[in-house]
Design a protein around this motif. Sequence first.
Motif, mmCIF file in Angstrom:
data_model
loop_
_atom_site.group_PDB
_atom_site.id
_atom_site.type_symbol
_atom_site.label_atom_id
_atom_site.label_comp_id
_atom_site.label_asym_id
_atom_site.label_seq_id
_atom_site.Cartn_x
_atom_site.Cartn_y
_atom_site.Cartn_z
ATOM 1 N N LYS A 137 -3.744 -28.161 -51.374
ATOM 2 C CA LYS A 137 -2.775 -27.641 -50.405
ATOM 3 C C LYS A 137 -2.346 -28.739 -49.442
ATOM 4 O O LYS A 137 -1.157 -28.913 -49.157
ATOM 5 N N GLU A 138 -3.323 -29.511 -48.974
ATOM 6 C CA GLU A 138 -2.990 -30.588 -48.041
ATOM 7 C C GLU A 138 -2.130 -31.663 -48.715
ATOM 8 O O GLU A 138 -1.240 -32.236 -48.092
ATOM 9 N N ALA A 178 -4.289 -23.518 -41.945
ATOM 10 C CA ALA A 178 -3.632 -24.343 -40.925
ATOM 11 C C ALA A 178 -3.487 -25.765 -41.462
ATOM 12 O O ALA A 178 -4.272 -26.220 -42.285
ATOM 13 N N GLY A 179 -2.475 -26.456 -41.008
ATOM 14 C CA GLY A 179 -2.326 -27.850 -41.397
ATOM 15 C C GLY A 179 -3.459 -28.670 -40.804
ATOM 16 O O GLY A 179 -3.872 -28.408 -39.674
ATOM 17 N N SER A 180 -3.976 -29.637 -41.569
ATOM 18 C CA SER A 180 -5.135 -30.380 -41.083
ATOM 19 C C SER A 180 -4.813 -31.093 -39.774
ATOM 20 O O SER A 180 -5.687 -31.279 -38.927
ATOM 21 N N GLU A 181 -3.519 -31.479 -39.596
ATOM 22 C CA GLU A 181 -3.169 -32.178 -38.358
ATOM 23 C C GLU A 181 -3.246 -31.250 -37.152
ATOM 24 O O GLU A 181 -3.301 -31.686 -36.013
ATOM 25 N N ARG A 182 -3.296 -29.950 -37.419
ATOM 26 C CA ARG A 182 -3.369 -29.018 -36.303
ATOM 27 C C ARG A 182 -4.794 -28.561 -35.988
ATOM 28 O O ARG A 182 -5.024 -27.827 -35.035
ATOM 29 N N LEU A 183 -5.742 -28.991 -36.830
ATOM 30 C CA LEU A 183 -7.134 -28.614 -36.575
ATOM 31 C C LEU A 183 -7.736 -29.568 -35.545
ATOM 32 O O LEU A 183 -7.638 -30.783 -35.700
#
Length: 435
Positions: A320-321, A287-292
């Motif tokens: 990846k990020e 998952a994208g870090s902004e979505r965690l």
Amino acid sequence: MNDGIGLAEMLLGLPGFRVLDVVQSDVEVVVWIESTVSRAFCRSCGVLAEAQDRMRVDIRDLACFGRPARLVWSKRRWRCRVRLCPARTWTEHSSHVDAQAVLTRRAGIEACRQVGENARPVAQLADELGVCWWTIMNAVIEHGTPLVDDPDRVGRVTQLGIDETSFLAANRQHATVYATGLIDLGRHIVIDMVEGNSADDLRRWTENADPAWLGGIAVVATDLAESFRAGLSPHLDHTRRVADPFHVVRVANRCVDQVRRRVQNETLGHRGRKPDPLYRIRKLLLAGSERLDERGADRMLLGLRVGDPDDELLGAWLAKESVRDVYLADTPADAALLLDKAIVGCAGDEVAEIRSLGNTLKSWRAEILAHHDTGASNGPTEGLNLCVKKVKRCGHGFRSFNNYRLRVLLHAGGITWPHRPRPPRIRTRSPHSDA
Ligand SMILES: [Zn+2]
């Protein structure tokens, strides 16, 4: 219209036919018909023909009031009375029923629409109408091919998307067979499907395309496949190449997955199982870090602390990020800066998978950054891939690529279906109005 036969003819709606009888059984409505033609002339010599006899022809038509319908046509056979005339005998014909066909034209056209526009399985329609599978497939081919071949179906295309899908899953006889989809990113339609996913397959297609049409294409978005990059040459050399963001991020995600599996194996000696710390965070990692949210982030870090002793997976996650960050940049210059940072970061890493990601990014640098200037992405293509999958699912594994192509294009190829009049709407009655 007050006699039964007149009513039956009106319901039947086939001009040129007379209804002789209507019989219903538990499973179908049988309508006995004959043509209203009372005389005919010989096609060869023009002399008035003689009626010879009749033959019975059974034809399926559109369902009638919820029941399958069968037309029994008492088809007339004519004879030329000139003794030496080569015509001898012939049977009458109708524009509503093709010779040899077991479906009326209108039923064939409707079957084609159901299979094409609505992506319904051929077998389902065959069952519904009471004909065999090939009868429906032939109707789809007959009525669908002109729609797909219509030169107006695909207009001018400025942004072309190229994407692969699997056509046949691997089995004992063959490896997975791929197909390449060509998509108009402007109109979100499938232009064509090509069998195979090699450079030659793609090149062959561009070779056969109209050079003027190819000349109008300004941008081509592909995934990170060398075969596609090579296949665009020479006929699409003039275009701006874009690496599709979705696929770029997917390559980075794949790197995370590879490292996770390897570390898992090295630390635990087996493939990921449910209670394993890294297996449990496999989705959080992608998952994208902004979505965690905070809880997700805590779980992920805990999983890494427990399962990733040498911080290899953490490194892959950060890489990846850093790739995802490229797409958050506001300006092309920022994007270039971030991408170069990502490339340098990956190149110096101790983990082989991350270095390999860096090489891929480096080799596609120009294409990745081109997204920021052109805005082109295969986002719509991924949506179309879902359509393609829907067609494939309902086909239960195609054997013929041509049929597969036809059905994908009928469903997602921007077909203009023949106009079907919409009846006036009868509104829902409120429950108390007829009390
Ligand atoms: Zn004749």
